[in-house]
Motif scaffolding. Structure first.
Motif, short mmCIF file in Angstrom:
data_model
loop_
_atom_site.label_atom_id
_atom_site.label_comp_id
_atom_site.label_asym_id
_atom_site.label_seq_id
_atom_site.Cartn_x
_atom_site.Cartn_y
_atom_site.Cartn_z
N TYR A 102 55.08 30.62 21.82
CA TYR A 102 54.60 29.25 22.01
C TYR A 102 53.62 29.18 23.19
N ALA A 103 53.95 29.88 24.27
CA ALA A 103 53.05 29.88 25.44
C ALA A 103 51.71 30.49 25.08
N LYS A 104 51.73 31.55 24.27
CA LYS A 104 50.46 32.16 23.82
C LYS A 104 49.65 31.16 23.00
N GLU A 105 50.33 30.40 22.16
CA GLU A 105 49.63 29.39 21.37
C GLU A 105 48.96 28.36 22.28
N LEU A 106 49.65 27.99 23.34
CA LEU A 106 49.06 27.02 24.27
C LEU A 106 47.81 27.59 24.92
N VAL A 107 47.85 28.87 25.31
CA VAL A 107 46.68 29.49 25.93
C VAL A 107 45.51 29.50 24.94
N VAL A 108 45.77 29.90 23.71
CA VAL A 108 44.70 29.97 22.71
C VAL A 108 44.21 28.56 22.35
N ALA A 109 45.13 27.62 22.28
CA ALA A 109 44.77 26.25 21.91
C ALA A 109 43.78 25.65 22.91
N ARG A 110 43.93 26.01 24.15
CA ARG A 110 43.00 25.51 25.18
C ARG A 110 41.56 25.91 24.83
N PHE A 111 41.37 27.15 24.37
CA PHE A 111 40.03 27.60 24.00
C PHE A 111 39.59 26.96 22.69
#
Length: 488
Positions: A464-473
């Motif tokens: 989930y944290a990785k998704e948040l990082v990617v979602a920012r971009f």
């Protein structure tokens, strides 16, 4: 006697991917399509019944399957000659567009040898009686065997001491690029466009042909920098940034997305076609999807590099890539009655194109390896390790995350704090405490009530944290925060 004739034309992936500029990449795919179309037309003119593609004018088919009643060997040889003649015609058209002083600088003898040895053309045929599935499997098996036994005759290029082409090191240069810095191509309307050949680009004949072909298509091609800008300004065109190629201006949004997709288990789907008519109908459906994919990519302000059959390769603004992928998946499901797997690579526009394409193909493979019928999104920043998120289409949660970032309800700090929590948490610790700590971090950092999913393990939180990082971009960042990029 009727035969089933199968023809393969190449090279494909390596030829298309050998590109420094977007125009080279597009030219590679279009040249291959033109050659394939010529073969399909030739067979249709000889009264062959095309099965795949079903239409001689269809895009994207580098493999052709047809019912033929004439001698299949003669038809195959005629088709090969037609493709070779088309390649020579494209070369001649490119030469006609060059000023005479540049044409004289080309080593035409070496160029002709390279053109003659470029095409990979393979054919196989079997009698077609009552069992179409068996005949199709036999001819495909024969074709695969023939390709595996291809000749490797050395090309006599007379190239001792001649630099190799950077786009295809197996071929020697036919030009001295130091003399081509100001070279232009004359277009049909009389205008001239620069070829932008760098002093180190010792191009071979095929690469020079791609460069000329790509420049002639300048009104269609959208470069990577323009695509990155479309996250902020969807209407921007390459002409709007004319002359900015070598400047050092920092782009507010330097990332764009490459989408690669293809159908799942297409071999099984084709094997279920009991007769040529059914297979032809499937080919027509795939051709319809390819045209629909063109429309969908354009709707999301993207640039379609290649669309044929079940394959798609497109450039997109980062903030439209997910929606485009979802629409493609839905269209494929409704039209073809199959599933699609897609990979999206978020890459910097200055990253070498060949590397970015490989990132996208790796993402597509991750989607396949993740169970198919899935989307893999891979973030490749310039300063951090790649992050890849794979989820089935029906379990995507990008929309909620992107919306939160776009509304300013989330900050990137939350993603990194959750990442740190997940990495430090021990697997044997109570997961309820992990959930509580994640909720505490969320409540402290965010202005509105984003609901965290229920984590069943440390890995769930990490994903989930990785998704948040990617979602920012994917939401379309306005500035590149180097500290943030390094942490990603």
């Amino acid at each position: 006697m009727t035969h089933l004739l199968s023809i393969s034309i190449g090279p494909v992936q390596d030829f298309i991917a050998a590109a420094r500029r977007t125009a080279d990449l597009y030219a590679g795919s279009q040249i291959l399509q033109e050659l394939s179309r010529v073969v399909a037309r030739y067979l249709a003119e000889q009264n062959a019944g095309l099965i795949f593609p079903s239409d001689q004018e269809a895009d994207g088919a580098n493999k052709i399957l047809a019912e033929v009643t004439d001698d299949p060997q003669q038809l195959a040889e005629g088709a090969r000659k037609a493709a070779q003649e088309k390649l020579k015609q494209l070369w001649q058209e490119a030469m006609d567009g060059l000023p005479e002083r540049y044409r004289k600088q080309i080593d035409q003898g070496r160029a002709q040898l390279q053109l003659e040895s470029f095409l990979e053309f393979y054919a196989a045929w079997v009698p077609l009686e009552n069992n179409y599935p068996q005949a199709r499997q036999s001819v495909e098996r024969l074709l695969a065997g023939r390709k595996a036994l291809r000749e490797f005759a050395p090309t006599q290029q007379n190239d001792e001491g001649i630099p190799k082409s950077p786009l295809d090191p197996s071929r020697a240069a036919v030009i001295d690029p130091r003399m081509w810095g100001e070279a232009t191509l004359r277009l049909p309307d009389g205008a001239h466009r620069p070829l932008r050949i760098k002093p180190t680009e010792h191009l071979d004949a095929i690469s020079l042909l791609k460069r000329c072909y790509g420049v002639s298509m300048y009104q269609t091609v959208v470069d990577t920098r323009t695509m990155a800008r479309r996250a902020q300004n969807p209407k921007v065109q390459p002409e709007d940034r004319w002359g900015e190629d070598d400047d050092h201006i920092t782009e507010p949004q330097p990332y764009f997305a490459i989408l690669v997709a293809d159908g799942d288990r297409m071999g099984e789907l084709i094997s279920r076609q009991d007769n040529p008519e059914a297979h032809r109908a499937l080919s027509k459906t795939l051709d319809d999807f390819a045209h629909e994919a063109q429309r969908i990519v354009g709707k999301h302000h993207g640039f379609m590099v290649y669309s044929g059959g079940d394959d798609v390769l497109a450039f997109l603004p980062v903030n439209r890539a997910i929606a485009c992928g979802q629409e493609l998946s839905e269209s494929f499901r409704h039209r073809v009655r199959g599933t699609l797997s897609a990979g999206i690579a978020v890459v910097h526009y200055r990253q070498p194109l060949s590397q970015s394409l490989q990132n996208a193909r790796d993402a597509e493979k991750a989607a396949k390896d993740g169970g198919r019928n899935a989307l893999a999104v891979a973030l490749h920043t310039r300063g951090g390790a790649p992050i890849t998120v794979v989820r089935p289409w029906d379990r995507l949660r990008w929309r909620e995350l992107l919306q939160s970032f776009e509304q300013g309800d989330l900050t990137q700090g939350l993603a990194y704090e959750l990442l740190e929590l997940a990495r430090e948490w021990q697997d044997d610790m109570n997961v309820a405490y992990l959930q509580a700590e994640a909720e505490r971090i969320l409540g402290r950092k965010e202005r509105k009530g984003l609901k965290l999913p229920l984590f069943e393990s440390r890995q769930d939180l990490l994903d989930y944290a990785k998704e948040l990082v990617v979602a920012r971009f994917l939401s379309g960042v306005k500035t590149e925060n180097q500290t943030e990029v390094g942490r990603a």
